[in-house]
Each structure stands twice: as C-alpha cells, then as structure tokens.
Design an enzyme around this catalytic site. Structure first.
Site, PDB file in Angstrom:
ATOM      1  N   LYS A 131     -23.322 -26.230 -24.342  1.00  0.00           N
ATOM      2  CA  LYS A 131     -24.743 -25.911 -24.548  1.00  0.00           C
ATOM      3  C   LYS A 131     -25.291 -26.589 -25.816  1.00  0.00           C
ATOM      4  O   LYS A 131     -26.407 -27.112 -25.796  1.00  0.00           O
ATOM      5  CB  LYS A 131     -24.941 -24.391 -24.663  1.00  0.00           C
ATOM      6  CG  LYS A 131     -24.967 -23.668 -23.320  1.00  0.00           C
ATOM      7  CD  LYS A 131     -26.349 -23.782 -22.696  1.00  0.00           C
ATOM      8  CE  LYS A 131     -26.626 -22.949 -21.476  1.00  0.00           C
ATOM      9  NZ  LYS A 131     -25.715 -22.839 -20.405  1.00  0.00           N
ATOM     10  N   LYS A 172     -18.173 -30.843  -2.394  1.00  0.00           N
ATOM     11  CA  LYS A 172     -18.653 -29.487  -2.167  1.00  0.00           C
ATOM     12  C   LYS A 172     -20.166 -29.361  -2.256  1.00  0.00           C
ATOM     13  O   LYS A 172     -20.817 -30.141  -2.943  1.00  0.00           O
ATOM     14  CB  LYS A 172     -17.923 -28.550  -3.130  1.00  0.00           C
ATOM     15  CG  LYS A 172     -18.696 -27.968  -4.291  1.00  0.00           C
ATOM     16  CD  LYS A 172     -17.774 -27.151  -5.172  1.00  0.00           C
ATOM     17  CE  LYS A 172     -18.390 -25.940  -5.823  1.00  0.00           C
ATOM     18  NZ  LYS A 172     -19.657 -26.033  -6.482  1.00  0.00           N
ATOM     19  N   LYS A 231     -25.328 -26.283  -6.379  1.00  0.00           N
ATOM     20  CA  LYS A 231     -26.632 -26.442  -7.027  1.00  0.00           C
ATOM     21  C   LYS A 231     -26.652 -27.718  -7.838  1.00  0.00           C
ATOM     22  O   LYS A 231     -27.528 -28.540  -7.718  1.00  0.00           O
ATOM     23  CB  LYS A 231     -26.844 -25.262  -7.976  1.00  0.00           C
ATOM     24  CG  LYS A 231     -28.039 -24.437  -7.672  1.00  0.00           C
ATOM     25  CD  LYS A 231     -28.331 -23.385  -8.730  1.00  0.00           C
ATOM     26  CE  LYS A 231     -27.183 -22.796  -9.507  1.00  0.00           C
ATOM     27  NZ  LYS A 231     -26.391 -21.793  -8.809  1.00  0.00           N
TER      28      LYS A 231
HETATM   29  P1  ADP Z   1     -23.074 -23.899  -7.772  1.00  0.00           P
HETATM   30  O1  ADP Z   1     -21.939 -24.871  -7.584  1.00  0.00           O
HETATM   31  O2  ADP Z   1     -24.082 -24.027  -6.721  1.00  0.00           O
HETATM   32  O3  ADP Z   1     -23.622 -23.902  -9.161  1.00  0.00           O
HETATM   33  P2  ADP Z   1     -22.113 -21.345  -8.518  1.00  0.00           P
HETATM   34  O4  ADP Z   1     -21.247 -21.861  -9.594  1.00  0.00           O
HETATM   35  O5  ADP Z   1     -23.376 -20.631  -8.860  1.00  0.00           O
HETATM   36  O6  ADP Z   1     -22.437 -22.501  -7.497  1.00  0.00           O
HETATM   37  O7  ADP Z   1     -21.229 -20.471  -7.550  1.00  0.00           O
HETATM   38  C1  ADP Z   1     -21.323 -19.110  -7.332  1.00  0.00           C
HETATM   39  C2  ADP Z   1     -20.204 -18.711  -6.395  1.00  0.00           C
HETATM   40  O8  ADP Z   1     -20.326 -19.368  -5.135  1.00  0.00           O
HETATM   41  C3  ADP Z   1     -18.827 -19.053  -6.939  1.00  0.00           C
HETATM   42  O9  ADP Z   1     -18.006 -17.923  -6.816  1.00  0.00           O
HETATM   43  C4  ADP Z   1     -18.328 -20.173  -6.072  1.00  0.00           C
HETATM   44  O10 ADP Z   1     -16.953 -20.022  -5.821  1.00  0.00           O
HETATM   45  C5  ADP Z   1     -19.130 -20.033  -4.793  1.00  0.00           C
HETATM   46  N1  ADP Z   1     -19.442 -21.367  -4.266  1.00  0.00           N
HETATM   47  C6  ADP Z   1     -20.346 -22.225  -4.770  1.00  0.00           C
HETATM   48  N2  ADP Z   1     -20.381 -23.361  -4.045  1.00  0.00           N
HETATM   49  C7  ADP Z   1     -19.461 -23.214  -3.063  1.00  0.00           C
HETATM   50  C8  ADP Z   1     -19.015 -24.043  -1.978  1.00  0.00           C
HETATM   51  N3  ADP Z   1     -19.535 -25.225  -1.759  1.00  0.00           N
HETATM   52  N4  ADP Z   1     -18.051 -23.558  -1.179  1.00  0.00           N
HETATM   53  C9  ADP Z   1     -17.528 -22.334  -1.373  1.00  0.00           C
HETATM   54  N5  ADP Z   1     -17.896 -21.509  -2.354  1.00  0.00           N
HETATM   55  C10 ADP Z   1     -18.850 -21.931  -3.206  1.00  0.00           C
END
Ligand code: ADP
Ligand code: TRP
Length: 329
Positions: A111, A194, A197
């Site tokens: 950050k 994957k 976001k």
């Molecule tokens: P992002 O990658 O979109 O920032 P987050 O870190 O907010 O996702 O993820 C929140 C939850 O969703 C986590 O527990 C993560 O394991 C799950 N998650 C996020 N993207 C995926 C994905 N493509 N496949 C499976 N689980 C996911």
C-alpha cells in the site's frame, strides 16, 4: 461445532469465480458450522472512500451475498461498524503489536508503495483490526485467499502472545480454511488462468444478459483441433471448464464429442455457454436488485446479525479487559 468467520470487503462486485469458488462452499458451510459473515467497512476507510459511496457499497455487497444464498436465518450476517466493540478490542490488542512487525507486513508495504501520499495509522494497524474481527468470536476457521494468509498468521501471533503474556489459555489460534479439493478454480475468458477482479476478466453476477453474451462471444479460443485426440489448448480447456460448471451433462457431452471428432464450432459452443451462464446469473441478478431496494429486509438482517455479533463480541471484550486488569469502581 466449529466457529467460522468470514470478512468481506465492502467494495467490489461478485464474479463467477467468487461464486463457484468460495461462495458456494460458504453457502453449504453455513449449515454445518457456527458462521459469521461481516462486511469490513471499517477496514475500507483506510483508503478513504467517498462518504457518499460507502453506504451504497455496503448495501451492494450485502445484497449480492444474500442473493447468492447466504441465509440470515442460519448464519450471523452483520456490518463491522454495527459492532463497534471490535474497535476497543483492536485498540487493546494493539498494545502487543510491535510497530516494526506491522511495518513489515506485505500488504502495508504494498500500500505505501502504491499510495505514498496516504500512509495512515489505520493502514498500519489493519492486521490488528482484522485480528480483533476474528478473535472477538473465538473463530476456529477463517476462509481466506492467499493475499490474506499473512494477516491470519499475525492473528495467531497476537493470540499466542496475549495468552503467554498474561499467562492464560484464552484465545485459540484460528486456521486458514481454503476448502481443500472442493475449491474449483474458475478460469477467465481471456485464455489465461483465473477469473478475477484484478485480472479484469470477470463475468459479474450483476452483469446484464447482453453484457454476459458480449463477454462470452469475445472469449479467446483457437483455430480448432485438426486431429482426433489432440489435447486442448488452455483457452479451449477453459471454455470447457466453464461449460461443466453451468451447462447440463448432455451439453458438455455434445461439445466434447464435437471437439474429439474435430467438428466443433467454437461460435456454437460460446452461444450455448453464454445462454447457460445467463440462466445461472439472471435470477441472481434479479434477486440482487430486489434485495438492494428492500430497506426493511436489509435493516432486519443487519440488526439481527449485529445483535448476535455484539453478544459474542461483548463477552470476549469483557474477558479481555479483565485479563488485562481493567476493573470498574
Ligand atoms: P479477485 O481475484 O476477484 O480479487 P478475491 O480475492 O476478492 O477475488 O476473492 C474472494 C474469494 O473468491 C477468495 O476466497 C477466492 O478464493 C475466490 N475466488 C476468486 N476468484 C476465483 C476463481 N477464479 N476461481 C475460484 N475461486 C475464486
Ligand atoms: N482483509 C480482508 C480482505 O481484504 C477482509 C477482512 C477484514 C477479513 N477482516 C477480516 C477477512 C477478518 C477475514 C477475517 O479480504
């Protein structure tokens, strides 16, 4: 019965990766464990969100999780700032959180590198507040992604340090919970690993049907198999992974056969995939809208959740104050 606590960021919409990944497991888990879910709005203040947006963000996230299947009649769902006892617990825990340790936290270093103009004390003590979130409910398990593992490790350190400093066996050490083999990895449509976001390749639960169709039709594929038994390239394997998540076994079998016999038309596959994703997402999106506009329901859910959370938090806080020597006249 285990206590499971899950903290949810107050920004960001849910995509299919979140939904088929962690969220579906949460929805199952809420029936097997004592579950707390809360929206971490205090934490979000570290990055100074526009006050006009903050409440709307919380409303949005809450509506999405409720629409996706979190059930307030079995799980405790609350907004962090509705249970301000966590702030006092965080302050008390901070007395045993050396500044040097906090400065070495990966998320803090990240950050300050990205936002050198906003290095505030809240950012530094972010892991302490997170530890208070967890320890106030004496949680056994905390579902966290990779980026939060260090924070959870710090929570364990704080719990241990508190116990050993005051000579008590009070806090238990929470463990990270990643659902093991039950966790499916949802791929992106851009041919990469994957959906996420940060990857900018999300299909969101709030996306209108047309948006989903557009995104799916633009998905990366390849020029098609030229001989039987040719292994799939990553982008095509990703399309099949998505197909298996949303489509009927017949549809999967149909396109698998088409691939194996080299007669597959990716345009057809994408059209079918888009419709099957729409069939999953549209009812959830409608429910999100309905909940979002139902102030009475949101008020009821968060009030009941906060009341239950306060009960468990206040008990911990009273114990901690006593252990630390705070007494009332
Ligand atoms: P992002 O990658 O979109 O920032 P987050 O870190 O907010 O996702 O993820 C929140 C939850 O969703 C986590 O527990 C993560 O394991 C799950 N998650 C996020 N993207 C995926 C994905 N493509 N496949 C499976 N689980 C996911
Ligand atoms: N830091 C977490 C995140 O960014 C959110 C969070 C706050 C949290 N407090 C928590 C997660 C307690 C688990 C437990 O995703």
């Amino acid at each position: 019965m285990d206590t499971v606590l899950s903290g949810i960021r107050s920004t960001g919409r849910l995509h299919l990766g979140n939904y088929f990944g962690a969220l579906r497991n949460f929805i199952k888990m809420q029936h097997d464990a004592r579950c707390f879910f809360f929206i971490a709005d205090y934490h979000s203040l570290t990055t100074h969100p526009d006050p006009k947006m903050l409440h709307d963000n919380v409303r949005g996230v809450l509506s999405e999780y409720l629409a996706a299947g979190l059930d307030p009649s079995v799980a405790t769902i609350y907004v962090q700032s509705d249970v301000p006892t966590v702030a006092e617990l965080s302050m008390l825990l901070s007395m045993h959180a050396p500044v040097g340790e906090l400065e070495r936290t990966a998320s803090f270093k990240d950050k300050i590198r990205k936002h050198p103009d906003n290095v505030n004390a809240g950012l530094l003590t972010y892991p302490v507040l997170m530890a208070a979130d967890i320890l106030q409910h004496r949680a056994d398990k905390v579902p966290v992604g990779k980026d939060q593992e260090q924070h959870l490790e710090m929570t364990r350190v704080y719990a241990r340090r508190f116990n050993s400093f005051y000579g008590v066996e009070y806090f238990k050490e929470p463990t990270a919970y990643n659902f093991g083999t039950e966790l499916v990895k949802v791929p992106g449509l851009d041919g990469s690993g994957k959906m996420g976001k940060s990857e900018g390749n999300g299909l969101y639960l709030s996306d209108p049907d047309e948006e989903i169709r557009k995104k799916v039709m633009r998905a990366v594929s390849d020029s098609g198999p030229t001989r039987e038994g040719e292994p799939m390239t990553e982008p095509v394997a990703n399309l099949f992974t998505l197909l298996r998540l949303v489509s009927s076994p017949d549809t999967v079998a149909f396109f698998t056969h088409a691939y194996n016999s080299c007669s597959i038309r990716y345009g057809d596959l994408k059209k079918q995939l888009a419709e099957d994703i729409v069939a999953v997402v549209a009812p959830i999106r409608q429910k999100i809208e309905q909940i979002r506009n139902d102030d009475g329901f949101l008020h009821r859910v968060t009030s009941e959740g906060a009341e239950r959370a306060r009960e468990s938090s206040s008990k911990t806080l009273a114990d901690v104050r006593e252990i630390m020597g705070i007494k009332r006249f």
